[in-house]
Each structure stands twice: as C-alpha cells, then as structure tokens.
Design an enzyme around this catalytic site. Structure first.
Site, mmCIF file in Angstrom:
data_model
loop_
_atom_site.group_PDB
_atom_site.id
_atom_site.type_symbol
_atom_site.label_atom_id
_atom_site.label_comp_id
_atom_site.label_asym_id
_atom_site.label_seq_id
_atom_site.Cartn_x
_atom_site.Cartn_y
_atom_site.Cartn_z
ATOM 1 N NE ARG A 156 6.675 -35.277 -41.083
ATOM 2 C CZ ARG A 156 7.254 -34.126 -41.384
ATOM 3 N NH1 ARG A 156 8.243 -33.678 -40.638
ATOM 4 N NH2 ARG A 156 6.867 -33.422 -42.426
ATOM 5 C CE LYS B 196 15.509 -30.366 -42.844
ATOM 6 N NZ LYS B 196 14.784 -31.011 -43.907
ATOM 7 C CG ASP C 158 11.434 -28.306 -51.445
ATOM 8 O OD1 ASP C 158 10.366 -28.634 -51.992
ATOM 9 O OD2 ASP C 158 12.301 -29.121 -51.084
ATOM 10 C CG LEU D 171 13.914 -30.504 -37.625
ATOM 11 C CD1 LEU D 171 15.102 -30.915 -38.476
ATOM 12 C CD2 LEU D 171 14.327 -30.410 -36.157
ATOM 13 C CE1 TYR E 137 4.043 -25.969 -48.068
ATOM 14 C CE2 TYR E 137 6.024 -25.860 -46.703
ATOM 15 C CZ TYR E 137 4.683 -26.169 -46.846
ATOM 16 O OH TYR E 137 3.985 -26.658 -45.772
ATOM 17 C CB CYS F 155 27.137 -21.130 -90.832
ATOM 18 S SG CYS F 155 26.747 -22.875 -90.533
ATOM 19 C CD GLU G 35 21.780 -35.986 -37.015
ATOM 20 O OE1 GLU G 35 21.545 -37.012 -37.623
ATOM 21 O OE2 GLU G 35 21.515 -35.807 -35.828
ATOM 22 C CB CYS H 75 29.998 -22.856 -88.285
ATOM 23 S SG CYS H 75 28.731 -22.115 -87.258
ATOM 24 C CD GLU I 231 14.169 -37.569 -44.432
ATOM 25 O OE1 GLU I 231 13.759 -37.780 -43.270
ATOM 26 O OE2 GLU I 231 13.764 -36.639 -45.146
ATOM 27 C CE1 TYR J 292 15.324 -38.222 -38.122
ATOM 28 C CE2 TYR J 292 16.073 -38.639 -40.354
ATOM 29 C CZ TYR J 292 15.064 -38.327 -39.477
ATOM 30 O OH TYR J 292 13.799 -38.133 -39.936
ATOM 31 C CG ASP K 204 15.392 -32.863 -49.938
ATOM 32 O OD1 ASP K 204 14.361 -32.942 -49.252
ATOM 33 O OD2 ASP K 204 15.503 -32.120 -50.918
ATOM 34 C CB CYS L 277 26.430 -26.667 -87.145
ATOM 35 S SG CYS L 277 27.273 -25.743 -88.420
ATOM 36 C CE LYS M 191 14.960 -26.653 -45.205
ATOM 37 N NZ LYS M 191 13.853 -26.517 -46.129
ATOM 38 C CB CYS N 40 23.854 -23.943 -88.340
ATOM 39 S SG CYS N 40 24.910 -22.940 -87.277
HETATM 40 S S1 IVH Z 1 15.695 -34.858 -36.694
HETATM 41 C C1 IVH Z 1 11.764 -33.362 -34.411
HETATM 42 N N1 IVH Z 1 17.630 -35.274 -38.328
HETATM 43 O O1 IVH Z 1 13.795 -33.211 -41.765
HETATM 44 C C2 IVH Z 1 12.146 -33.780 -35.755
HETATM 45 N N2 IVH Z 1 15.477 -34.841 -39.248
HETATM 46 O O2 IVH Z 1 12.254 -30.763 -41.537
HETATM 47 C C3 IVH Z 1 13.453 -34.439 -35.655
HETATM 48 N N3 IVH Z 1 15.439 -34.896 -41.682
HETATM 49 O O3 IVH Z 1 10.883 -34.653 -40.490
HETATM 50 C C4 IVH Z 1 14.008 -34.623 -36.935
HETATM 51 N N4 IVH Z 1 17.560 -35.379 -41.987
HETATM 52 O O4 IVH Z 1 12.245 -35.955 -42.213
HETATM 53 C C5 IVH Z 1 16.330 -35.003 -38.216
HETATM 54 N N5 IVH Z 1 19.471 -35.684 -39.632
HETATM 55 C C6 IVH Z 1 18.183 -35.425 -39.536
HETATM 56 C C7 IVH Z 1 17.350 -35.281 -40.653
HETATM 57 C C8 IVH Z 1 15.997 -34.980 -40.472
HETATM 58 C C9 IVH Z 1 16.399 -35.145 -42.593
HETATM 59 C C10 IVH Z 1 14.053 -34.557 -42.026
HETATM 60 C C11 IVH Z 1 13.031 -35.332 -41.245
HETATM 61 C C12 IVH Z 1 12.215 -34.311 -40.556
HETATM 62 C C13 IVH Z 1 12.441 -33.105 -41.424
HETATM 63 C C14 IVH Z 1 12.192 -31.843 -40.689
#
Ligand code: IVH
Length: 671
Positions: A141, A120, A35, A85, A38, A415, A118, A435, A178, A230, A122, A430, A318, A412
């Site tokens: 999505r 994030k 990631d 985001l 990327y 030894c 809150e 040793c 998510e 969320y 994954d 071993c 992040k 090994c």
């Molecule tokens: S709010 C306008 N809240 O992160 C988008 N997204 O990188 C609003 N994600 O597509 C997203 N935890 O899949 C929001 N607490 C959270 C999240 C969250 C994970 C993901 C979500 C979003 C991606 C954006």
C-alpha cells in the site's frame, strides 16, 4: 480545559511520535508499541485536531495513509488510491457511524442501510494489477498513492492467480487483498529465527509484512504466506452494483475470498456477526483484529464520500486488543501439580482483550533466554482467547541499562529440593512428590470446575487446608469435619456447612471428570472423555497396555506412555484406591466404539448455527449416543452436521466427500 498553547505542544509531540511509530511499523516492520497504544495516540491527536482545527500540522499523520515506500524498492503508483479505515471500538461508536451514514445517504432513520461485513485480516495490504486477465505487477500500500514493487515476492504465494479464470477478462483490474502468515507458521518461523540467533517477530502481521517486503524473493518463498482478497480498485470492463457481487466475482475469477462474509440489513445483524466472529476468533488459523463493515451498494459508498485517508461508507469494527505494552516488575517461579517449575512474569497491570492482566507465563527457562526477557524490561504481552497471557516480544531499544537478567533457581522455591533440569531439556522440575506446592496444585486441580467441581475448594481454601495439615492426600478432603473447618480463617458455621455439603454432593462424578482430575501428564479434558467412553470404567483403564491405550481416539504414544507410568506407580494406585472408598465414578451412558449407542464408533464434526440446538447441547447429544465430536473434518469423519452460515468445514466435507446432514436429518438418524 486545554489551553491553545498546551494543545499545540501536545499536537507537535503526538505528530512526531506517530511519524516515528509509522516508520517502525510500515517501513521496518518492527513496531515499538502495541497497536492499541498506537491507536490511543492516534485518537488523541485526532481529537485535539478536531477541537483546534487551525493547529493541525501540514504533515499530520491523521491526513495520510501508511508511510512512503522504502528507498530500496522500485515504486508503483496505484491506479486508484489505497485508503485506510476509521475504527469503531464499541457498539455505540458503530451506532454513531450508522447515524452519520444515514445523514450522508439522506435516508430516514427507519430505513436500514444494507451493509456487507467481513473479517478484518491482520496482515499487510497489497494491490494486484491484472492486464487482460494476466498478473503484471503487485505492490504494497505504501503511502496510499505509491507502493513498493513486490511482484516477484507475490508470485511465491501459490494461491495468487497468475491469470483470471475468465475468457473475457477486464482490460485492467486492481485487486486488493491482505497477505497474512498463518499462526502455526508464525510459531515455526520464530522458532527457526531463534535457532539461527535472528530477531523474533512480535506478531504474525509483522512477520507477514517482513516476509513480503524482502529484496530477495527466495526468502519470501521460504515463508508460507497466504492471502485473502476483499476488494477491487480500478476496473476497466466490469460493472458491479454491490460489494457482495464484487466478492463473488473475485471468487469466480479464482481469488481466495474468505467464506465468513455476510450481507447485513442495519446494525443488529452487524452486531450478531461481530459476536459470532468474536467467538470463532480463537479457532481461526490466522489473526484478525476486527470485522470490516462496508455499505454494500457501491453507489452509496460513493455518495457517502471520502476523507483524505478513509472512505466514509466503511468502518473497521475492532475487537479489544490482544496485545499491550507493559513492564516486567519481577519474575517468580510457580510449581505445578506435576512438579514443573514455570517462570512467571509479574507485570504492571494492563487491560488486554477486556481483562486486567498482571502476570504472564514465561513457559520455561529456555524461553526466557530465547526472548532475552529481563526484570525491568518493557514488553509486548498478548492474550489469545482464553490462553494464559504471554510475552510476545521485548522492546529492547527502550532498555535503560538498569534491567536485571533472571537467574533460574537450582532449588524448588517451595520445598528447597534440587531442581531437575535434565528430563527433556526444556522443563525444569521438582521431583519431590511430598512437595507442598505440588500437593496444593493437585488438590486444586482434582476439585476444579471441569473435574470433581467443588466450587468452594478454591485456591485460598486449599492453601489453608494443606498448610494446616488437614489435607495430605485426595481422600482427606472427604474426611473433613465441621470442627476442623470452623477454625480456618474466613470460615464460619454457614460456610463450613456449605463446603461439607458440596463435598458430599461430589461423590458420584462422571468418570471422565475423575480421569481428568488426576492431572496425569498430557491428559486433558477431551482425552479423559475419550478414555472414559472407550473403557467405560476405571478397572480396564488401570490394566490397559500401551497398545490398547493408543486405540482410543486421539490418544497418541506420548499420552499412552504417561497413562501407563501413572497407573503403574504404587503411590498413585494406593492414593486412588483410598479416594475410591469415598467416591463412585459414573460410567458414561454409552461406551466403546462397537457397542451401545446409535452413534457408537462414529466421528462427527459440527459447523454453523443449528436451528434449535446450541453447540454445547449438540455435543452432549452426540456423546450421549456414543459418538465422538471432532474439531475438524478429515477422511475419518463419518459425517458433518451443518447449520446456517457454515464455515470452512463445509467446503472441506464437500471436497473429501464426507456426508453432510442438517439438524433434522441428524435427529431422524437418532430416532
Ligand atoms: S477494505 C478503503 N476489507 O485494513 C480501505 N480492508 O485499516 C478499504 N483490511 O488497509 C479496505 N481486512 O489492509 C478492507 N476485509 C477487509 C480488510 C481490510 C483487512 C486492512 C487493509 C486496510 C486496513 C485498514
């Protein structure tokens, strides 16, 4: 300076690379790069497009969300778009976001913005559509406008409400969440995949995405997916003033909303939340890659406005990536203190989770086979918390044909004695107790920080002392003298004195440090503490039968067996007796469940931030009073000490009827 021609070439190159990686990530759930790699490509493209706006290609990935839905799925158009985001990777990038947010809201810099923060998660974002309170459709999505129909798959997740808990539900409601795969289930899934000769998933996110994007819902049903909600998309019938209200209502309707969420006034509380979650991250049972910071007041999000792919009023803050792409330069064998031979990948150095990583454990010979790791391979490595880096997956489609398979040695490397592969079929060992490599590791471990703690006896010094024949067993360390030390490379009068002084100081260690330092198989620091508390001194521990040993909290049959084997071995006993002529382990202040200490026999869990004690100090206080700290809440927990922003443990304690105490109540108990 980049010329316009060069910029155009690079923009074209990046655009096509990012499209390719989007397809691998969003459609195939099988990325070829980490990631973070990327994100770097993406940021480079954003940067060039900002500097040369007229060169931006019409299909630029910076202007769109995700990928078009895959052909094989039915399509669902979202009522309200599902955006992405933008990211902040550092405090200063967050501050830049906050400053911009002030400008967009026309607020003075002295007026803090109310944020809602809150986790994030994954995983894979999904849209759940409810009509008159009933779940009617669910979609991925996709490209943000149109997603893939995963209704039947979503229904395999037990925590997704089929109906809202409401007598007057909104006419139409889109709930955003998510889908994730918890870490232990991810490990199990990969083990299963490996047994069936199927491809391994490189991380829980791809496993979750691959599991929900299945045409056959019975496959999804066999994967223990979870979901956290969320947000809300289109909503006919309800008005919310803040995101906080919105999440409370989601929870009220029966959606799983994570309890680690907080309203923050201005950047400082945001940074505190970020740090707090960073420290909790290794203990969470699922992956997160940051926190999300959102303007709390919904009208302010609208006022701040939207870019084509993301709202301006929210940002993903992040954490440093825990996965990176690199090359396996070589594979070597490390000999451990119990003789275990661990293959280790020597890597081209990369920055992972804030530290340079140049080695990764390959665990054991079958792991190399299971993941088919070859010298020369491009691999994704990962580092979770303090855990030793490991290879998450091999990027097999980047192979050139020059990669070399690794042949596990039969001797090994230290030894040269024959390697034993049989014992448990997984770990190669071993078995030669003379040793030298094992001896070095045993000495290093006994004097390491969490054991007898002689800082000066680091890896290099131990290496020299053993190679010079000055140390052949534990007690030899205490017989060292200045004349011997001064002949060693890097040692002068002062450093020799310093080492001798530290050795002298380490003669009255706490009992558990010695037990841990012996390096008995399966006995870590926690079990060493429990053993020391239970037995109080070494003698009863020597004599204990397996039946006695399993009475010690958290000591199971495997540990009991291993302790018995260790203490019945005459070689270990005589080495320990020789050591005990030099050191005098200190019994814990309180011992045994039934005896001394106000908390004797009590199992206590902790959650949240306490007003005046740090977690470490509170653990020490409990242990000094004969109590035991457990990392989770169960029926056996006597009570939970809860501070501010208590986590899941508080809910669990409430559910199980475990007594809950605040710091003050607890201190009263000790008086
Ligand atoms: S709010 C306008 N809240 O992160 C988008 N997204 O990188 C609003 N994600 O597509 C997203 N935890 O899949 C929001 N607490 C959270 C999240 C969250 C994970 C993901 C979500 C979003 C991606 C954006």
């Amino acid at each position: 300076m980049v010329s316009k021609n060069q910029a155009l070439k690079r923009i074209q190159e990046l655009t096509s690379m990012i499209h390719h990686h989007n397809f691998r990530y969003y459609v195939l759930d099988d990325p070829e790069i980490s990631d973070s790699n990327y994100d770097r490509l993406f940021r480079e493209l954003q940067d060039l497009e900002n500097r040369f706006p007229d060169l931006k290609l019409t299909d630029s990935p910076t202007q769109r969300v995700g990928e078009k839905p895959a052909e094989q799925f039915l399509k669902i158009r979202h009522y309200s778009p599902m955006l992405s985001l933008s990211n902040a990777l550092t405090e200063s990038e967050f501050m830049a976001f906050d400053e911009r947010a002030h400008r967009l809201l026309e607020k003075s810099p002295s007026e803090p913005i109310e944020y809602f923060t809150e986790l994030k998660f994954d995983g894979l974002s999904v849209n759940l559509i409810y009509e008159k309170g009933k779940l009617v459709r669910a979609a991925t999505r996709g490209d943000g406008q149109i997603g893939e129909d995963i209704t039947r798959n979503i229904l395999t997740i037990g925590s997704v409400p089929r109906h809202l808990r409401d007598t007057e539900p909104p006419k139409l409601l889109e709930v955003r969440g998510e889908v994730i795969l918890p870490l232990t289930d991810f490990d199990q899934l990969n083990q299963q995949q490996s047994k069936q000769g199927l491809k391994l998933f490189s991380n829980p996110r791809n496993a979750a995405a691959g599991s929900i994007r299945q045409l056959d819902p019975t496959i999804t049903a066999s994967r223990p997916l979870a979901i956290f909600c969320y947000g809300i998309g289109k909503n006919e019938g309800f008005h919310f003033y803040t995101l906080e209200d919105c999440q409370n209502q989601l929870s009220h309707w029966g959606f799983p909303v994570h309890s680690l969420r907080k309203k923050c006034l201005g950047p400082n509380p945001v940074f505190q939340f970020y740090e707090k979650i960073a420290s909790l991250r290794p203990t969470l049972p699922f992956e997160i890659d940051g926190i999300v910071v959102k303007m709390n007041r919904i009208h302010e999000i609208d006022q701040a406005g939207f870019l084509s792919r993301s709202p301006r009023g929210m940002i993903a803050f992040k954490y440093p990536p825990r996965q990176e792409t690199t090359t396996v330069e070589d594979i070597i064998i490390q000999v451990g203190r119990t003789g275990a031979l661990t293959p280790v990948a020597i890597l081209s150095p990369v920055l992972v989770g804030g530290a340079i990583v140049s080695r990764a454990t390959l665990h054991n010979p079958s792991e190399i086979e299971r993941k088919d790791i070859r010298i020369g391979d491009r691999v994704i490595i990962q580092r979770a918390g303090d855990v030793i880096p490991e290879v998450a997956s091999v990027l097999k489609n980047l192979r050139t044909g020059k990669e070399k398979k690794f042949q596990f040695p039969n001797q090994c490397p230290s030894c040269q004695k024959k390697v034993n592969h049989k014992e448990d079929g997984v770990i190669a060992r071993c078995l030669n107790r003379d040793c030298i490599a094992q001896l070095k590791e045993r000495i290093r471990h006994l004097f390491s920080k969490n054991a007898l703690n002689i800082e000066e006896l680091g890896e290099k010094t131990v290496e020299q002392l053993v190679d010079q024949g000055l140390i052949k067993n534990y007690s030899d360390v205490y017989k060292l003298n200045k004349n011997q030390l001064i002949t060693l490379e890097g040692f002068a009068e002062k450093s020799s004195d310093k080492l001798l002084k530290s050795i002298k100081k380490a003669r009255t260690p706490e009992l558990y440090r010695l037990i841990f330092g012996l390096g008995i198989r399966h006995i870590g620091e926690k079990s060493a503490k429990n053993l020391a508390h239970f037995f109080g001194s070494l003698d009863p521990l020597f004599k204990a039968h397996e039946d006695d040993l399993i009475k010690v909290p958290e000591v199971g049959t495997e540990m009991a067996k291993s302790l018995k084997i260790y203490f019945s071995d005459p070689h270990h006993r005589s080495e320990l007796q020789a050591l005990l002529k030099w050191i005098h382990p200190q019994s814990p202040i309180r011992n045994r469940g039934g005896g001394a200490g106000k908390l004797a026999g009590k199992t206590i869990a902790l959650t949240g931030t306490l007003p005046s004690f740090s977690r470490t100090d509170m653990v020490q206080l409990i242990e000094e009073n004969g109590g035991r700290v457990s990392s989770s809440v169960s029926k056996k927990t006597d009570f939970l000490i809860a501070g501010q922003e208590a986590g899941n443990k508080l809910d669990q304690a409430n559910q199980l009827g475990v007594k809950i105490l605040g710091e003050q109540d607890f201190l009263k108990l000790l008086q």
